[in-house]
Write a protein that holds these residues in place. Structure first.
Motif: not given
Length: 729
Positions: A593-622
């Motif tokens: 599987g491959e996913v391409l997300i078209q964005t003007q903000f490729p370094s946004h923390p939310l996209y980084r969390a999605v790339q790393e499949h890191d729900y727990d880290g992102f949820a704790r920040v929220l």
């Protein structure tokens, strides 16, 4: 004898009627009663020896309708809790929870797929003999001999026997059963494997933890990544419930998720009857399935949010799949959360509840962290397939090729040439969200809503996606007369057009609300996808969750950045969930599987969390942000919404409501009234007033007092409603 009746009117009270023939067995039954100048159908909720109303003024109830079984006490309790918690009139709660066929006066000739059988009272009457009513005895005996008189035989009865049958129904000696017509439900797909798969180590640990827990109520949060086999864990838990002669309630957020899941459950539990409950069913079929659940004949009920009110006498397990999904919250009319009611109903019945998701809601996740829920984790895909690789495709300014960057087009073309399926996801239907004048920037707007009209080029219409208003596409600017009008932005139709031009030989299928309006549209589309007769899918959130297409290798996401501009504090949580869910459609089979997300903000923390499949880290920040800001789940909120023909009507009512709130607001924070984010909707001006408290008990103690005062407050011509635990403010 007096009865208290729930009637479908916006008044927070029951209505007393005189009804000498009513008995305790009639609680939960429908009754025909006079109301004003009309005769309406209500539901009996209580019997009284006396009434505080002047007995001379109490009207006499009409016929008690015994054509459907009484709503059982536990379901009436759920309805009463729903009315109390969400501060909604009890009559509207009770009647809206019933299938539409049972909300109106029954007519025998109008019914389809109807069979009849003798009740216990009818058998007793038959044994005692009906010497004064030989015609009734004859028909009753015939039904008793047959066991169940089929719908076809009922329809073939001569007029005299049909009249006798109606009298038997009125006396409660015969009951009707709307049979679940399984032929109307999609047959199991050939792609569904009938063998029971071997559990992974994590799946086995989850199942064993559930089995080892003592009987009784508990809420399990099954947090599993996409493709980790959460459904198989559900099925193993269902096995245990069914083996003990119990029933299972399985809730899903969308109708589109039911066919594939239904096929899998039917094959696994072929010896147990399964029925579905959702709004896409015909009225007669929905009533049939409701009765099958009520009788206990249906062992499994699979449905959307309204199925939470299904009568299940032997309910042993509740499963809520994709528990984070906003579709579980009803936002029109009676505002309730089916997920939260599922937990309450599990507590009421003393049974386990399983909430499953790859991206749990922060409310459920916090409940698990605090120990209120028990968390189970699935961190690996069930078929050992790796998680899809997620890449950001940076775009600056307008993207090439009508919304699709060249890198995405090249990737799509390569996958199609390799005979793999591709999903292009854009959560906006239509051709373009705005049609703009190049000279003065005028754009056509809806006269009934605070929204732009969306261009639907194929239909040559401008359409409001909020109220449905439509008009022809303008040929010139209404402001300056300029004829140079051009579409701005992208929707599914425009992306589909672009792909057809770029990939003329590809088989492209668009899946959105416009293409799935007919009842059979989505099942037919799904069959095409499963058979490999589709190369590229262009779709909205209808395709973002729950579906399992093994041939899908690439997912392309467009227009994700839009949510980053939202003022809603839940926007980032919802975007993360949406991206994770849609990314999880890729690589579920043998294709990486491959996913391409078209964005003007490729370094946004939310996209980084999605790339790393890191729900727990992102949820704790929220959660840390929510705790500091004083947002749910660390506070509990309610919104008083008002609407009128003018904004002043709504705001005047809310200003008075705010003064009433301040007078009784102990430990409750009351905010100032303000216009809603969408100020005008369907011709009504809207405003709102937010209240919140640290403790749920504090909020509801306040709401109980406040709602009583609001009921007698001056409304200024505005309509109002309280939304408890709102999803949007």
């Amino acid at each position: 004898m007096f009865i208290q009746v729930a009637i479908d009117v916006p008044l927070p009270t029951l209505f007393d009627y005189r009804c000498p023939e009513a008995t305790g067995e009639d609680i939960g039954r429908r009754v025909r009663v006079p109301f004003g100048r009309k005769r309406v159908v209500g539901v009996i909720l209580a019997l009284l020896d006396q009434t505080p109303i002047d007995a001379a003024k109490v009207r006499v109830a009409g016929e008690i309708l015994r054509d459907m079984p009484a709503v059982p006490p536990d379901v009436l309790q759920v309805m009463q809790f729903c009315s109390d918690y969400y501060h909604h009139p009890i009559g509207e709660v009770v009647l809206s929870a019933l299938p539409s066929r049972f909300r109106k006066t029954p007519e025998l000739t109008d019914r389809v797929r109807l069979s009849v059988e003798v009740t216990a009272a009818g058998r007793a009457a038959l044994l005692a003999g009906l010497r004064r009513s030989p015609s009734l005895e004859q028909v009753l005996a015939r039904i008793s001999t047959a066991g169940v008189l089929s719908a076809e035989r009922v329809a073939a009865l001569p007029p005299s026997e049909r009249r006798a049958l109606k009298r038997l129904l009125e006396r409660g000696w015969v009951s009707e059963t709307l049979r679940a017509a399984e032929h109307l439900i999609d047959e199991a797909s050939d792609s569904v494997d009938s063998t029971k798969p071997e559990l992974t180590q994590e799946q086995r640990a989850s199942v064993e933890a559930m089995l080892a827990a003592p009987p009784g109520f508990k809420t399990w949060l099954l947090h599993g990544i996409t493709g980790s086999g959460k459904t198989e864990v559900y099925l193993r838990a269902m096995e245990t419930a069914l083996e003990t002669n119990g029933q299972v309630l399985f809730l899903v957020p969308e109708i589109g998720l039911t066919p594939q899941l239904e096929s899998r459950i039917r094959i696994r539990f072929a010896g147990h009857e399964l029925v579905t409950l959702h709004s896409n069913l015909a009225a007669g079929q929905r009533a049939a399935n409701w009765q099958a659940a009520h009788s206990g004949r249906a062992r499994i009920v699979l449905g959307t949010r309204s199925a939470i009110f299904a009568p299940l006498p032997r309910l042993a397990l509740i499963v809520v799949d994709e528990e984070h999904d906003a579709s579980f919250k009803q936002i029109e009319g009676m505002k309730y959360s089916a997920r939260d009611l599922a937990v309450w109903r599990g507590h009421q019945r003393g049974i386990p509840v399983i909430l499953g998701s790859a991206t749990p809601s922060l409310e459920s996740y916090q409940a698990a962290l605090s120990g209120r829920y028990r968390i189970l984790r699935l961190t690996q895909r069930a078929n050992d397939a790796p998680m899809p690789r997620i890449h950001m495709v940076a775009v600056n300014g307008p993207a090439a090729s009508n919304g699709l960057a060249s890198q995405l087009l090249d990737a799509i073309r390569a996958r199609v040439q390799n005979r793999e399926q591709v999903l292009v996801f854009i959560n906006r239907r239509g051709y373009a969200p705005v049609l703009v004048c190049s000279a003065c920037a005028w754009a056509p707007s809806c006269h009934r809503c605070s929204a732009r009209l969306v261009l639907h080029k194929a239909r040559s219409r401008m359409v409001c996606h909020h109220c449905g208003h439509a008009m022809p596409v303008p040929v010139a600017c209404a402001s300056c007369g300029n004829v140079d009008l051009h579409p701005l932005g992208y929707g599914t139709q425009r992306v589909e057009t672009t792909l057809r031009q770029a990939l003329p030989d590809a088989r492209i299928l668009r899946v959105d609300r416009d293409t799935t309006q007919s009842r059979d549209a989505w099942p037919q589309m799904r069959n095409l996808i499963e058979k490999g007769e589709v190369d590229v899918l262009v779709g909205t959130q209808l395709l973002s969750k729950g579906h399992d297409f093994p041939g899908l290798g690439l997912v392309c996401v467009l227009n994700a950045d839009q949510s980053l501009y939202s003022t809603d504090f839940r926007a980032s949580e919802q975007l993360f969930a949406q991206l994770t869910q849609v990314a999880g459609r890729a690589g579920r089979g043998r294709i990486p599987g491959e996913v391409l997300i078209q964005t003007q903000f490729p370094s946004h923390p939310l996209y980084r969390a999605v790339q790393e499949h890191d729900y727990d880290g992102f949820a704790r920040v929220l959660l840390d942000e929510r705790a500091q800001a004083g947002f749910p789940p660390f506070v509990h909120q309610a919104v008083l919404r008002a609407e009128g023909t003018s904004m002043e009507q709504a705001l005047n009512f809310l200003r008075d409501a705010a003064q009433l709130a301040q007078a009784c607001a102990h430990e409750v924070e009351v905010f100032d009234p303000a216009p809603a984010v969408m100020e005008r909707l369907k011709g009504k001006e809207r405003a709102q007033l937010l209240v919140q408290a640290r403790a749920r008990s504090q909020l509801h103690a306040f709401l109980d007092r406040w709602a009583q005062q609001l009921a007698s407050a001056r409304a200024y011509g505005a309509r109002w409603a309280i939304d408890v635990d709102p999803l949007s403010i």
